[in-house]
Design a protein around this motif. Structure first.
Motif, PDB file in Angstrom:
ATOM      1  N   GLU A 279       0.903  -1.227   0.096  1.00 47.22           N
ATOM      2  CA  GLU A 279       0.113  -0.153   0.121  1.00 47.22           C
ATOM      3  C   GLU A 279       0.588   1.129  -0.035  1.00 47.22           C
ATOM      4  O   GLU A 279      -0.047   2.234  -0.538  1.00 47.22           O
ATOM      5  N   ARG A 280       1.639   1.394   0.717  1.00 50.69           N
ATOM      6  CA  ARG A 280       2.486   2.658   0.958  1.00 50.69           C
ATOM      7  C   ARG A 280       3.592   2.678  -0.354  1.00 50.69           C
ATOM      8  O   ARG A 280       3.908   3.626  -0.655  1.00 50.69           O
ATOM      9  N   LYS A 281       4.100   1.300  -0.958  1.00 51.89           N
ATOM     10  CA  LYS A 281       5.208   1.703  -1.916  1.00 51.89           C
ATOM     11  C   LYS A 281       4.230   2.042  -3.115  1.00 51.89           C
ATOM     12  O   LYS A 281       4.843   2.568  -4.462  1.00 51.89           O
TER      13      LYS A 281
ATOM     14  N   GLU B  15       3.216   8.998  -6.531  1.00 49.17           N
ATOM     15  CA  GLU B  15       3.277  10.236  -6.905  1.00 49.17           C
ATOM     16  C   GLU B  15       4.515  10.641  -7.823  1.00 49.17           C
ATOM     17  O   GLU B  15       4.559  11.098  -8.287  1.00 49.17           O
ATOM     18  N   ASN B  16       5.444   9.021  -7.626  1.00 48.62           N
ATOM     19  CA  ASN B  16       6.620   9.324  -8.560  1.00 48.62           C
ATOM     20  C   ASN B  16       5.975   9.615  -9.905  1.00 48.62           C
ATOM     21  O   ASN B  16       6.531  10.485 -10.747  1.00 48.62           O
TER      22      ASN B  16
ATOM     23  N   LYS C  88      -2.012   8.118  -4.783  1.00 45.03           N
ATOM     24  CA  LYS C  88      -2.203   7.993  -3.204  1.00 45.03           C
ATOM     25  C   LYS C  88      -2.917   6.778  -3.266  1.00 45.03           C
ATOM     26  O   LYS C  88      -3.423   6.209  -2.109  1.00 45.03           O
ATOM     27  N   GLY C  89      -4.906   7.420  -3.391  1.00 46.69           N
ATOM     28  CA  GLY C  89      -5.598   5.988  -3.056  1.00 46.69           C
ATOM     29  C   GLY C  89      -6.520   6.888  -1.970  1.00 46.69           C
ATOM     30  O   GLY C  89      -7.486   6.744  -1.785  1.00 46.69           O
ATOM     31  N   ILE C  90      -5.955   8.047  -1.730  1.00 46.38           N
ATOM     32  CA  ILE C  90      -6.189   8.024   0.068  1.00 46.38           C
ATOM     33  C   ILE C  90      -5.318   9.914   0.248  1.00 46.38           C
ATOM     34  O   ILE C  90      -4.023   9.835   0.085  1.00 46.38           O
ATOM     35  N   ALA C  91      -6.021  10.957   1.085  1.00 53.74           N
ATOM     36  CA  ALA C  91      -5.756  11.828   1.573  1.00 53.74           C
ATOM     37  C   ALA C  91      -6.482  11.803   2.119  1.00 53.74           C
ATOM     38  O   ALA C  91      -6.952  11.515   2.719  1.00 53.74           O
TER      39      ALA C  91
ATOM     40  N   PRO D 147      -5.085   3.946  -5.934  1.00 55.14           N
ATOM     41  CA  PRO D 147      -4.263   5.112  -5.873  1.00 55.14           C
ATOM     42  C   PRO D 147      -4.610   5.072  -7.839  1.00 55.14           C
ATOM     43  O   PRO D 147      -5.033   3.871  -8.326  1.00 55.14           O
ATOM     44  N   ASP D 148      -4.929   5.495  -9.073  1.00 55.08           N
ATOM     45  CA  ASP D 148      -5.143   5.568 -10.447  1.00 55.08           C
ATOM     46  C   ASP D 148      -4.233   4.887 -10.495  1.00 55.08           C
ATOM     47  O   ASP D 148      -4.217   4.127 -11.719  1.00 55.08           O
TER      48      ASP D 148
END
Length: 479
Positions: free
Chosen positions: A28-30, A36-37, A125-128, A246-247
């Motif tokens: 999830e975090r990766k 973002e990259n 990121k899937g969530i803000a 995330p998209d």
């Protein structure tokens, strides 16, 4: 994640360390970092290395052509989505206009921009996450927190209600002339926040935060020196979709292959030069000498052998097959990324309204998911606004207030204007202005229209010497 400190009688600090370690290693975090990259066009292709084999082992070869062509498809897809849904000013609706004005004053003029920032963050990121707080001057404030810093501990499997929340982040410090990084940790509950720091792999209390004897573990903020609490965790989530994906999740392999194949063709064009030479009885030392001699002298030396010579094989890249592959990949990226390919032949020079609806149908569906969760987040934000109004002794109305996101819908302007003109005898002026492509703020435009009409009526009254319009006053509404 659910927080349960009864497991094996672990301490809160030990559980926080476990949560952080698991989150750091999680897919999830990766994926958040990758999202973002790719938005910054820092695609995986930029890390590619070229290798040759020596003694059956791969060795990096820096002499080979290594085009690394990163394409900004994610930035295009995300920007189009966010601008389509969140670029135009939002509208608040409520039975009480005074309450709307109070809420807008608390949110501030920058909230529109904040929505766009949250839209980009959620898409990447899937969530803000939005953190609300009261600053030292007693003002209501909001700040977007990077999602990779947040570990949500949910009470339910649907991830709708928070039990607790961990935020961790690195800060730069100096010990003498040596620069170091320290991991700060915040553990938030409904009633308070406790500050920790990571030291030698262990979570301990952050002594710097509690040097002042007036500081305590009570509350989220202070009012006149007295600790106070929101009564709920002051972090609001804005999801990208139900799965918090995330998209990038839906198009990464397609973008990677597009980057790779375009880079490979670049390498071929740079290295092959369309000719492969076959050497027979070559008198030089090695292939590198052959290439140098051919490039510099336009000739080479060969042995005095009747079989010696140089043949060549023409190498032609099938450009048409490559183009077909690129075009198919590009179409797939926009289809599965639910975007709008503005270079598509389907759009044409002046598409009709029906054609535009079809072209934007995928983007509409993607925005529906984002809009639903953003309205959910806005409802939670209003709860904090009302708590702030109570704390600051301002009037709080128990009335429903909703947010409307005005989508920046692409239209055929000529067709839209003609439709507005044809509906003048059927619809109100306010409705017609709302549909006119040149109008960005209906209320302001209504005010201008009324003012211009009154001015024209006055001019007519002066021209014809009539007292018919003598009762018109500045700011008065006409029947």
């Amino acid at each position: 994640m659910k927080f349960n400190n009864s497991i094996n009688m672990l301490t809160t600090e030990e559980l926080i360390k476990i949560y952080i370690d698991e989150f750091e290693a999680s897919k999830e975090r990766k994926l958040m970092i990758k999202g973002e990259n790719y938005y910054k066009v820092e695609n995986d292709i930029l890390n590619r290395k070229m290798y040759r084999y020596e003694n059956e082992r791969p060795v990096e070869d820096e002499t080979k052509a290594n085009n690394r062509l990163a394409h900004g498809y994610m930035k295009t897809l995300v920007d189009d989505k966010v601008n389509y849904l969140l670029l135009k000013p939002y509208t608040l609706t409520c039975d009480d206009e005074n309450y709307i004005k109070v809420v807008e004053d608390v949110l501030g003029n920058r909230f529109q921009k904040r929505l766009s920032q949250l839209g980009i963050e959620a898409s990447n990121k899937g969530i803000a996450w939005l953190h609300v707080y009261i600053n030292s001057e007693g003002h209501f404030k909001m700040i977007k927190i990077p999602s990779e810093q947040i570990i949500a501990i949910w009470t339910d499997n649907d991830h709708e209600e928070l039990q607790a929340l961990i935020r961790y982040y690195d800060v730069e410090v100096y010990e003498g002339k040596e620069k170091k990084y320290i991991t700060k940790i915040e553990y938030w509950t409904h009633e308070n926040v406790v500050y920790y720091v990571m030291q030698d792999g262990e979570v301990i209390l952050d002594s710097e935060m509690y040097l002042d004897e007036n500081n305590s573990y009570d509350g989220h903020f202070k009012i006149n020196g007295t600790p106070s609490s929101w009564g709920r965790i002051p972090f609001i989530y804005f999801k990208n979709n139900d799965y918090e994906f995330p998209d990038l999740q839906f198009v990464k392999t397609l973008i990677d292959n597009y980057d790779l194949t375009r880079s490979d063709v670049g390498n071929l064009l740079e290295e092959i030069k369309n000719i492969v030479y076959i050497l027979k009885g070559y008198g030089g030392e090695d292939l590198s000498q052959f290439v140098r001699d051919l490039s510099y002298y336009y000739g080479i030396l060969i042995d005095a052998d009747e079989d010696a010579g140089v043949d060549k094989i023409e190498n032609n890249i099938n450009i048409e097959a490559a183009k077909e592959h690129y075009n198919t990949l590009r179409k797939d990226i926009f289809d599965f990324g639910q975007g709008v390919d503005k270079n598509s032949d389907k759009i044409g020079n002046s598409p009709s309204g029906i054609a535009l609806k079809f072209i934007y149908s995928g983007l509409d569906l993607k925005c529906n998911a984002l809009e639903g969760w953003f309205k959910w987040g806005f409802e939670e934000l209003l709860r904090f606004v009302n708590i702030y109004l109570e704390i600051t002794k301002q009037s709080v109305l128990d009335k429903e207030i909703t947010i409307v996101f005005n989508r920046d819908i692409a239209i055929n302007e000529d067709s839209a204007v003609n439709n507005v003109m044809a509906s003048q005898d059927l619809l109100s002026l306010e409705t017609l202005l709302a549909q006119h492509p040149f109008v960005t703020n209906v209320e302001e435009e209504l005010t201008r229209v009324k003012a211009e009409k009154k001015e024209k009526d006055r001019e007519r009254a002066k021209l014809f010497g009539s007292d018919r319009f003598s009762n018109i006053e500045d700011g008065a509404d006409e029947e």
